[in-house]
Design a protein around this motif. Structure first.
Motif, mmCIF file in Angstrom:
data_model
loop_
_atom_site.group_PDB
_atom_site.id
_atom_site.type_symbol
_atom_site.label_atom_id
_atom_site.label_comp_id
_atom_site.label_asym_id
_atom_site.label_seq_id
_atom_site.Cartn_x
_atom_site.Cartn_y
_atom_site.Cartn_z
ATOM 1 N N LYS A 29 34.974 40.059 26.804
ATOM 2 C CA LYS A 29 34.098 41.231 26.876
ATOM 3 C C LYS A 29 32.994 41.002 27.906
ATOM 4 C CE LYS A 29 31.331 44.349 23.995
ATOM 5 N NZ LYS A 29 30.860 44.632 22.622
ATOM 6 N N GLY A 30 32.828 41.973 28.809
ATOM 7 C CA GLY A 30 31.775 41.897 29.817
ATOM 8 C C GLY A 30 32.063 40.966 30.973
ATOM 9 N N GLU A 31 33.304 40.488 31.095
ATOM 10 C CA GLU A 31 33.655 39.550 32.160
ATOM 11 C C GLU A 31 34.717 40.135 33.098
ATOM 12 O OE1 GLU A 31 33.002 35.187 30.078
ATOM 13 O OE2 GLU A 31 35.017 36.068 30.064
ATOM 14 N N ILE A 32 34.813 39.536 34.281
ATOM 15 C CA ILE A 32 35.892 39.848 35.212
ATOM 16 C C ILE A 32 36.499 38.541 35.715
ATOM 17 C CG2 ILE A 32 34.977 42.074 35.964
ATOM 18 C CD1 ILE A 32 33.868 40.701 38.463
ATOM 19 N N LYS A 33 37.758 38.621 36.067
ATOM 20 C CA LYS A 33 38.434 37.478 36.691
ATOM 21 C C LYS A 33 38.653 37.815 38.152
ATOM 22 C CE LYS A 33 42.460 34.432 36.267
ATOM 23 N NZ LYS A 33 43.618 34.064 35.418
ATOM 24 N N VAL A 34 38.282 36.867 39.042
ATOM 25 C CA VAL A 34 38.315 37.114 40.479
ATOM 26 C C VAL A 34 39.148 36.040 41.178
ATOM 27 C CG1 VAL A 34 36.912 37.315 42.586
ATOM 28 C CG2 VAL A 34 36.029 38.189 40.401
ATOM 29 N N LYS A 35 40.030 36.480 42.046
ATOM 30 C CA LYS A 35 40.725 35.559 42.942
ATOM 31 C C LYS A 35 39.841 35.375 44.163
ATOM 32 C CE LYS A 35 44.967 34.864 45.636
ATOM 33 N NZ LYS A 35 45.057 33.438 45.279
ATOM 34 N N ILE A 36 39.313 34.165 44.349
ATOM 35 C CA ILE A 36 38.393 33.878 45.445
ATOM 36 C C ILE A 36 39.184 33.634 46.733
ATOM 37 C CG2 ILE A 36 36.631 32.302 46.325
ATOM 38 C CD1 ILE A 36 35.623 33.999 44.037
ATOM 39 N N ASP A 64 28.423 30.629 47.317
ATOM 40 C CA ASP A 64 28.878 31.938 47.796
ATOM 41 C C ASP A 64 30.383 32.062 47.627
ATOM 42 O OD1 ASP A 64 26.274 32.013 48.656
ATOM 43 O OD2 ASP A 64 26.724 32.377 50.764
ATOM 44 N N GLY A 65 30.835 33.237 47.223
ATOM 45 C CA GLY A 65 32.270 33.461 47.127
ATOM 46 C C GLY A 65 32.609 34.938 47.156
ATOM 47 N N ALA A 66 33.693 35.275 47.819
ATOM 48 C CA ALA A 66 34.147 36.663 47.901
ATOM 49 C C ALA A 66 35.640 36.712 47.611
ATOM 50 C CB ALA A 66 33.870 37.236 49.291
ATOM 51 N N GLY A 67 36.061 37.771 46.923
ATOM 52 C CA GLY A 67 37.468 37.877 46.582
ATOM 53 C C GLY A 67 37.813 39.212 45.959
ATOM 54 N N VAL A 68 38.877 39.211 45.154
ATOM 55 C CA VAL A 68 39.424 40.440 44.585
ATOM 56 C C VAL A 68 39.482 40.325 43.065
ATOM 57 C CG1 VAL A 68 41.420 41.972 44.532
ATOM 58 C CG2 VAL A 68 40.827 40.793 46.653
ATOM 59 N N VAL A 69 39.066 41.383 42.382
ATOM 60 C CA VAL A 69 39.148 41.424 40.922
ATOM 61 C C VAL A 69 40.625 41.532 40.521
ATOM 62 C CG1 VAL A 69 38.529 42.703 38.835
ATOM 63 C CG2 VAL A 69 36.877 42.510 40.723
ATOM 64 N N VAL A 70 41.071 40.604 39.662
ATOM 65 C CA VAL A 70 42.472 40.626 39.224
ATOM 66 C C VAL A 70 42.603 40.997 37.741
ATOM 67 C CG1 VAL A 70 43.273 39.019 40.983
ATOM 68 C CG2 VAL A 70 42.434 38.121 38.799
ATOM 69 N N ALA A 71 41.476 40.987 37.002
ATOM 70 C CA ALA A 71 41.502 41.398 35.595
ATOM 71 C C ALA A 71 40.081 41.708 35.149
ATOM 72 C CB ALA A 71 42.101 40.300 34.706
ATOM 73 N N VAL A 72 39.942 42.657 34.217
ATOM 74 C CA VAL A 72 38.626 43.006 33.674
ATOM 75 C C VAL A 72 38.673 42.905 32.153
ATOM 76 C CG1 VAL A 72 38.059 44.523 35.601
ATOM 77 C CG2 VAL A 72 39.146 45.476 33.582
ATOM 78 N N GLY A 73 37.547 42.492 31.574
ATOM 79 C CA GLY A 73 37.452 42.367 30.132
ATOM 80 C C GLY A 73 37.027 43.664 29.464
ATOM 81 N N GLU A 74 36.975 43.603 28.172
ATOM 82 C CA GLU A 74 36.595 44.768 27.365
ATOM 83 C C GLU A 74 35.202 45.269 27.750
ATOM 84 O OE1 GLU A 74 35.540 45.786 22.683
ATOM 85 O OE2 GLU A 74 36.505 43.877 23.209
ATOM 86 N N GLY A 75 35.067 46.564 27.878
ATOM 87 C CA GLY A 75 33.768 47.176 28.117
ATOM 88 C C GLY A 75 33.320 47.194 29.565
#
Length: 338
Positions: A29-36, A64-75
């Motif tokens: 919940k409240g988190e995202i997973k990012v491929k850097i 510093d890091g930049a990438g793409v969101v690959v999954a999002v958590g609840e909310g």
């Protein structure tokens, strides 16, 4: 499995190594997973990697890091899968003025917390903002520390306006970002450098004038001559005690010196009398808030400005990238990519 770039203690570039780790968890919940995809280097990163700033054993490096969101958590509603994002330096600093919560680096990636030199990370949404539309990941990675610091110094806290004069010390990431922000607002920017070639590059980006500080050790006199005795409204001070006296001489009455870097050390003498009589403001500056970063991203998109990337290394070449950084030969930012 995924790869990450870690540091053994004690620090030292020879103690940087590639690790094989379990891929980061699915977001809660409240988190995202990012491929850097990319990071950029900062002097703070070098201090950690070299051992000058102590961190935990086997710390994942880079702030510093930049990438793409690959999954999002609840909310999570702010981000969607497929969004390009860029990290925040102080995830706990959402908006407003700096406070005790950002008085140290306890939650800063690559220092008090695990860094962004990993193929995947799962973090709270506060750890990222959207990246500028159309930017490469390498370009976006320059925003978190260098770009945002210049933005806060000049705009958030500096109230930059058209016609102001800015002096930037050197031609590293913060200084070049300050040059570009200055041009965005219609300011006149004076750059200092030990290289006439770099001064010409800065002029090609829109610098009003350049001063070679090797040819003119008392470069403040040149600033006063260029500004017809007035001095600079803003000085982007990255040198520290070795250059601060000249910055005080160069600043205008009622102007502002943003102390951003300490490349010449942490101890030195300050010409208190000159600073007082000029009624100038000397402000220590450590990056900015997440809200500041969002403002900066919107401004970049609106003005179609792109950062200057000097060279891109592979993550596994991070030690070589740091060597290129401390060499001082770069113009703009140094990045790494997978």
């Amino acid at each position: 499995m995924m790869q990450s770039i870690k540091l053994k203690n004690p620090g030292g570039l020879e103690h940087i190594y590639v690790a094989n780790d379990l891929e980061s968890n699915a977001p809660e919940k409240g988190e995202i997973k990012v491929k850097i995809h990319a990071s950029s280097l900062n002097y703070h990163d070098y201090l950690v990697a070299s051992g000058a700033m102590e961190t935990a054993q086997d710390r994942v490096l880079l702030s510093d890091g930049a990438g793409v969101v690959v999954a999002v958590g609840e909310g999570v509603t702010e981000f969607s899968v497929g969004d390009n994002v860029v990290s925040t330096f102080f995830p706990q600093w959402q908006s407003g003025q700096a406070n005790a919560d950002v008085g140290n680096f306890s939650q800063t990636p690559g220092d008090g917390a695990e860094g962004l030199a990993a193929e995947y990370v799962t973090r709270a949404t506060s750890a990222f903002t959207l990246a500028p539309q159309g930017w490469s990941h390498e370009e976006s990675a320059t925003i978190t520390t260098a770009g945002l610091t210049a933005w806060r110094a000049l705009v958030t806290d500096g109230n930059l306006k058209a016609g102001d004069t800015i002096v930037t010390l050197g031609t590293g990431g913060v200084s070049i970002a300050a040059l570009q922000i200055g041009k965005m607002f219609g300011a006149k920017v004076i750059v200092t450098s030990s290289s006439n070639e770099k001064i010409e590059k800065a002029k090609a980006l829109g610098a009003f004038a350049g001063i070679n500080y090797k040819e003119h050790p008392e470069w403040a006199k040149e600033v006063l001559a260029i500004t017809k005795g007035k001095g600079a409204d803003h000085v982007i001070e990255v040198g520290g005690p070795g250059t601060l006296a000249q910055s005080v001489e160069a600043v205008a009455v009622g102007g502002k010196i943003s102390l951003i870097g300490v490349l010449t050390g942490f101890a030195g003498e300050l010409p208190i009398g000159v600073l007082m009589f000029k009624q100038a403001r000397l402000q220590g500056m450590l990056v900015g808030s997440r809200s500041d970063q969002q403002d900066y991203v919107r401004a970049l998109e609106s003005n179609n400005i792109r950062p200057v990337v000097d060279k891109v290394f592979k993550y596994k070449e991070l030690g070589k990238a740091f060597e290129h950084q401390i060499n001082g030969a770069h113009f703009g930012k140094i990045c790494v990519q997978w």
